[in-house]
Design an enzyme around this catalytic site. Sequence first.
Site, PDB file in Angstrom:
ATOM      1  N   ASN A   9       0.958  -1.310  -0.213  1.00 53.61           N
ATOM      2  CA  ASN A   9       0.072  -0.123  -0.020  1.00 53.61           C
ATOM      3  C   ASN A   9       0.943   1.044   0.264  1.00 53.61           C
ATOM      4  O   ASN A   9       1.606   1.622   0.582  1.00 53.61           O
ATOM      5  CB  ASN A   9      -1.171  -0.110   1.283  1.00 53.61           C
ATOM      6  CG  ASN A   9      -2.193   1.118   1.272  1.00 53.61           C
ATOM      7  OD1 ASN A   9      -1.736   1.696   0.592  1.00 53.61           O
ATOM      8  ND2 ASN A   9      -1.956   1.547   2.548  1.00 53.61           N
ATOM      9  N   LYS A  11      -0.159   3.403  -0.555  1.00 51.19           N
ATOM     10  CA  LYS A  11      -0.657   5.969  -0.511  1.00 51.19           C
ATOM     11  C   LYS A  11       0.392   6.662  -0.757  1.00 51.19           C
ATOM     12  O   LYS A  11      -0.209   6.332  -1.725  1.00 51.19           O
ATOM     13  CB  LYS A  11      -0.436   5.644   1.434  1.00 51.19           C
ATOM     14  CG  LYS A  11      -0.374   4.627   2.503  1.00 51.19           C
ATOM     15  CD  LYS A  11      -0.197   4.870   4.100  1.00 51.19           C
ATOM     16  CE  LYS A  11      -0.316   3.188   4.814  1.00 51.19           C
ATOM     17  NZ  LYS A  11       0.125   3.253   6.123  1.00 51.19           N
ATOM     18  N   HIS A  95      -9.488   1.314   4.408  1.00 48.88           N
ATOM     19  CA  HIS A  95      -8.010   1.293   5.263  1.00 48.88           C
ATOM     20  C   HIS A  95      -8.095   2.059   6.853  1.00 48.88           C
ATOM     21  O   HIS A  95      -9.233   3.469   6.483  1.00 48.88           O
ATOM     22  CB  HIS A  95      -7.415   1.647   4.099  1.00 48.88           C
ATOM     23  CG  HIS A  95      -6.053   1.518   5.012  1.00 48.88           C
ATOM     24  ND1 HIS A  95      -5.454   3.111   6.099  1.00 48.88           N
ATOM     25  CD2 HIS A  95      -4.484   0.514   4.980  1.00 48.88           C
ATOM     26  CE1 HIS A  95      -4.174   2.686   6.149  1.00 48.88           C
ATOM     27  NE2 HIS A  95      -4.052   1.354   5.930  1.00 48.88           N
ATOM     28  N   GLU A  97      -7.079   4.846   7.431  1.00 53.59           N
ATOM     29  CA  GLU A  97      -6.386   6.293   7.278  1.00 53.59           C
ATOM     30  C   GLU A  97      -7.549   6.592   6.159  1.00 53.59           C
ATOM     31  O   GLU A  97      -8.583   7.710   6.751  1.00 53.59           O
ATOM     32  CB  GLU A  97      -5.124   6.266   6.135  1.00 53.59           C
ATOM     33  CG  GLU A  97      -4.233   6.536   7.138  1.00 53.59           C
ATOM     34  CD  GLU A  97      -3.115   5.489   6.733  1.00 53.59           C
ATOM     35  OE1 GLU A  97      -3.333   5.672   5.393  1.00 53.59           O
ATOM     36  OE2 GLU A  97      -2.071   4.773   6.926  1.00 53.59           O
ATOM     37  N   GLU A 167      -5.780  -4.842  10.175  1.00 56.20           N
ATOM     38  CA  GLU A 167      -4.976  -4.109  11.281  1.00 56.20           C
ATOM     39  C   GLU A 167      -5.007  -3.270  11.714  1.00 56.20           C
ATOM     40  O   GLU A 167      -5.279  -2.387  12.024  1.00 56.20           O
ATOM     41  CB  GLU A 167      -4.563  -2.695   8.905  1.00 56.20           C
ATOM     42  CG  GLU A 167      -3.876  -3.818   8.477  1.00 56.20           C
ATOM     43  CD  GLU A 167      -3.504  -2.324   7.136  1.00 56.20           C
ATOM     44  OE1 GLU A 167      -2.343  -2.825   6.861  1.00 56.20           O
ATOM     45  OE2 GLU A 167      -4.641  -1.320   6.865  1.00 56.20           O
ATOM     46  N   GLY A 173       1.811   2.308  10.762  1.00 55.06           N
ATOM     47  CA  GLY A 173       2.533   3.182  10.497  1.00 55.06           C
ATOM     48  C   GLY A 173       4.204   3.685  12.343  1.00 55.06           C
ATOM     49  O   GLY A 173       4.504   4.715  12.016  1.00 55.06           O
ATOM     50  N   SER A 213       3.046  -2.220  10.240  1.00 52.79           N
ATOM     51  CA  SER A 213       4.163  -1.671  10.637  1.00 52.79           C
ATOM     52  C   SER A 213       4.998  -3.660  10.691  1.00 52.79           C
ATOM     53  O   SER A 213       6.106  -4.300  10.926  1.00 52.79           O
ATOM     54  CB  SER A 213       4.890  -1.964  12.298  1.00 52.79           C
ATOM     55  OG  SER A 213       4.732  -0.693  12.093  1.00 52.79           O
TER      56      SER A 213
END
Length: 249
Positions: A9, A11, A95, A97, A167, A173, A213
């Site tokens: 991904n 991003k 996702h 985000e 996730e 991250g 991560s």
Amino acid sequence: MRNRFVAGNWKMNLSDSESKSLAEKIAGHSYAENTQVVLCTPFLYLKDVLEATSGNAKVAVGAQNCHEKDAGAYTGEISAAQLASAGIPYVILGHSERRTYYKEDNALLKSKTDAALAQGLQVIFCCGEVLEEREANKQAQVVETQLQEALGHLSTEQMSKVVIAYEPVWAIGTGKTASAAQAQDMHEMIRNWVANQFGAAHAEQQIILYGGSCKPGNAAELFAQKDVDGGLIGGASLKAEDFIQIIEA
Ligand code: PGA
């Protein structure tokens, strides 16, 4: 035997030339027989990355989002129909985000999933709890609600076009990975949910990825867990050497 599946991904990272060179490096490598790699790039780069990876059948391309309507006055948006018309086979939906910054809820993700599947796209559907939910030991309940509300209505045939990515949001991250045991616990819970909804035979085939991560140093241990079939990789998918090492794990 389920395929091994690793999606990158990207991003909102990389320039036009950087994206082409990364795609070429990844497509220039050969991967084990039962491996599927997917590069989820910014919309702008999808067609070039599709072209750059066309010589390697194990490397596919995906978008990171799509709109729930096929067409219309939605300035700045891209539809599942448009992705399909451009030959893009995968799309990430849900996702964290998108859920956090763009307020995407389970009802919207249900519509987006329906739109993507109706267009013949395969969906990488993300789920996962935030830190407070983990600390309150509510992770199983949170993830089950996310899955139930967005995917619970699908037919088994539709579900066979969905890859689930677990996730934990606190691991994305942040450099904090879920332990292999924490990942396995949640993946087992997710596979049980799939078995209840879609039957045991389907659950055996269901691909469930871990994300958050994941790096060359921890991928092998995570991927060795019985119910972990691969990963959705953010930061470490931006460096060809790291990403290839993760795929090989
Ligand atoms: P990360 O991101 O690997 O950088 O933690 C994973 C993701 O957001 O999909």
